[in-house]
Design a protein around this motif. Structure first.
Motif, mmCIF file in Angstrom:
data_model
loop_
_atom_site.group_PDB
_atom_site.id
_atom_site.type_symbol
_atom_site.label_atom_id
_atom_site.label_comp_id
_atom_site.label_asym_id
_atom_site.label_seq_id
_atom_site.Cartn_x
_atom_site.Cartn_y
_atom_site.Cartn_z
ATOM 1 N N GLU A 41 -5.360 9.688 14.536
ATOM 2 C CA GLU A 41 -5.175 10.767 13.642
ATOM 3 C C GLU A 41 -3.871 9.524 12.415
ATOM 4 O OE1 GLU A 41 -1.474 13.266 14.594
ATOM 5 O OE2 GLU A 41 -3.370 13.858 15.767
ATOM 6 N N GLN A 42 -4.090 9.262 12.053
ATOM 7 C CA GLN A 42 -3.427 8.736 10.364
ATOM 8 C C GLN A 42 -1.589 9.240 11.066
ATOM 9 O OE1 GLN A 42 -3.356 5.470 9.604
ATOM 10 N NE2 GLN A 42 -1.495 5.469 9.059
ATOM 11 N N LEU A 43 -0.349 8.897 11.379
ATOM 12 C CA LEU A 43 0.261 9.235 10.885
ATOM 13 C C LEU A 43 0.850 8.684 9.682
ATOM 14 C CD1 LEU A 43 1.907 8.422 15.038
ATOM 15 C CD2 LEU A 43 0.724 10.700 14.043
ATOM 16 N N GLU A 44 2.062 9.541 8.982
ATOM 17 C CA GLU A 44 2.571 9.002 8.510
ATOM 18 C C GLU A 44 4.085 8.419 8.605
ATOM 19 O OE1 GLU A 44 1.694 9.428 4.822
ATOM 20 O OE2 GLU A 44 -0.177 9.626 5.235
ATOM 21 N N LEU A 45 4.374 6.699 8.592
ATOM 22 C CA LEU A 45 5.264 6.168 9.380
ATOM 23 C C LEU A 45 6.301 6.399 8.429
ATOM 24 C CD1 LEU A 45 3.808 3.653 11.151
ATOM 25 C CD2 LEU A 45 4.503 5.771 12.604
ATOM 26 N N LEU A 46 5.701 6.072 6.662
ATOM 27 C CA LEU A 46 6.839 5.529 5.583
ATOM 28 C C LEU A 46 7.137 6.849 4.618
ATOM 29 C CD1 LEU A 46 5.206 2.565 4.724
ATOM 30 C CD2 LEU A 46 6.836 2.396 6.176
ATOM 31 N N GLY A 47 6.277 8.158 5.009
ATOM 32 C CA GLY A 47 6.523 9.234 4.072
ATOM 33 C C GLY A 47 6.351 9.157 3.256
ATOM 34 N N GLU A 48 7.056 10.147 2.106
ATOM 35 C CA GLU A 48 6.338 9.834 0.712
ATOM 36 C C GLU A 48 7.585 9.316 -0.372
ATOM 37 O OE1 GLU A 48 4.971 11.667 -0.638
ATOM 38 O OE2 GLU A 48 3.823 12.627 1.307
ATOM 39 N N LEU A 49 6.851 7.712 0.102
ATOM 40 C CA LEU A 49 7.054 6.994 -0.716
ATOM 41 C C LEU A 49 7.121 6.864 -2.355
ATOM 42 C CD1 LEU A 49 6.815 3.818 2.184
ATOM 43 C CD2 LEU A 49 9.432 5.468 1.117
ATOM 44 N N GLY A 50 6.297 7.628 -3.270
ATOM 45 C CA GLY A 50 5.966 7.151 -3.810
ATOM 46 C C GLY A 50 4.039 6.405 -4.296
ATOM 47 N N THR A 52 1.311 3.639 -4.420
ATOM 48 C CA THR A 52 1.070 2.677 -3.535
ATOM 49 C C THR A 52 0.134 1.889 -3.983
ATOM 50 O OG1 THR A 52 -0.532 4.204 -2.207
ATOM 51 C CG2 THR A 52 1.849 3.939 -1.229
ATOM 52 N N ASP A 53 0.183 0.407 -3.824
ATOM 53 C CA ASP A 53 -0.986 -0.555 -4.436
ATOM 54 C C ASP A 53 -2.319 -0.343 -3.493
ATOM 55 O OD1 ASP A 53 -0.697 -1.227 -1.896
ATOM 56 O OD2 ASP A 53 0.123 -2.890 -2.871
ATOM 57 N N ALA A 54 -3.661 -0.489 -3.356
ATOM 58 C CA ALA A 54 -4.788 -0.706 -2.838
ATOM 59 C C ALA A 54 -4.266 -0.862 -1.806
ATOM 60 C CB ALA A 54 -5.577 -1.877 -3.733
ATOM 61 N N SER A 55 -3.967 -1.454 -1.255
ATOM 62 C CA SER A 55 -3.390 -1.913 0.515
ATOM 63 C C SER A 55 -3.014 -0.652 1.328
ATOM 64 C CB SER A 55 -2.888 -2.351 0.914
ATOM 65 O OG SER A 55 -1.505 -2.293 0.383
ATOM 66 N N GLY A 56 -2.449 0.513 0.171
ATOM 67 C CA GLY A 56 -1.565 1.419 0.659
ATOM 68 C C GLY A 56 0.032 1.292 1.154
ATOM 69 N N LEU A 57 0.102 -0.165 0.652
ATOM 70 C CA LEU A 57 1.307 -0.314 0.955
ATOM 71 C C LEU A 57 2.639 0.276 -0.324
ATOM 72 C CD1 LEU A 57 1.592 -3.988 2.438
ATOM 73 C CD2 LEU A 57 1.964 -1.836 3.311
ATOM 74 N N PRO A 58 3.769 -0.085 -0.414
ATOM 75 C CA PRO A 58 4.630 1.090 -1.529
ATOM 76 C C PRO A 58 4.562 -0.019 -2.645
ATOM 77 C CG PRO A 58 5.484 0.847 0.300
ATOM 78 C CD PRO A 58 4.764 1.072 1.122
ATOM 79 N N ILE A 59 3.933 0.405 -3.579
ATOM 80 C CA ILE A 59 4.969 -0.826 -4.893
ATOM 81 C C ILE A 59 6.582 -1.242 -4.959
ATOM 82 C CG2 ILE A 59 4.487 -1.005 -7.437
ATOM 83 C CD1 ILE A 59 1.965 0.651 -7.478
ATOM 84 N N TRP A 60 6.826 -2.130 -5.150
ATOM 85 C CA TRP A 60 8.576 -2.629 -5.028
ATOM 86 C C TRP A 60 8.373 -2.273 -7.076
ATOM 87 C CZ3 TRP A 60 10.970 -5.907 -8.607
ATOM 88 C CH2 TRP A 60 12.258 -5.886 -7.898
ATOM 89 N N GLN A 61 9.722 -1.678 -6.515
ATOM 90 C CA GLN A 61 10.086 -1.351 -7.350
ATOM 91 C C GLN A 61 11.672 -1.827 -7.089
ATOM 92 O OE1 GLN A 61 9.981 2.804 -6.905
ATOM 93 N NE2 GLN A 61 8.059 3.255 -7.578
ATOM 94 N N ASN A 62 12.665 -2.130 -8.669
ATOM 95 C CA ASN A 62 13.601 -2.448 -8.725
ATOM 96 C C ASN A 62 14.569 -1.168 -7.971
ATOM 97 O OD1 ASN A 62 15.640 -4.415 -8.632
ATOM 98 N ND2 ASN A 62 15.484 -4.560 -10.987
#
Length: 77
Positions: A41-50, A52-62
């Protein structure tokens, strides 16, 4: 100096010829139990971060309170 063969050790207890070994009756091994593999099962390690890009990583915000490494900027009030 040359070592001479010691014939007296043959007369000591424990030096008699060994008795032939007999094979013990072995029980067949118990049948192997097959276990079903655990479902991953996939664990949500980062929680709700807003977003994401195509890789699933959160988009950088200033963030004005953080520097580019993500550390807080210390300011005197």
């Amino acid at each position: 100096m040359r070592d001479k063969k010691d014939n007296a050790t043959i007369d000591l207890p424990g030096f008699e010829p060994a008795e032939p070994m007999t094979a013990e009756a072995k029980l067949p091994p118990p049948p192997r139990v097959r276990r079903s593999p655990r479902k991953q099962e996939q664990l949500e390690l980062l929680g709700e971060l807003g977003p994401t890009d195509a890789s699933g990583l959160p988009i950088w915000q200033n963030d004005p309170n953080l520097d580019l490494t993500g550390l807080p900027i210390w300011r005197r009030d």
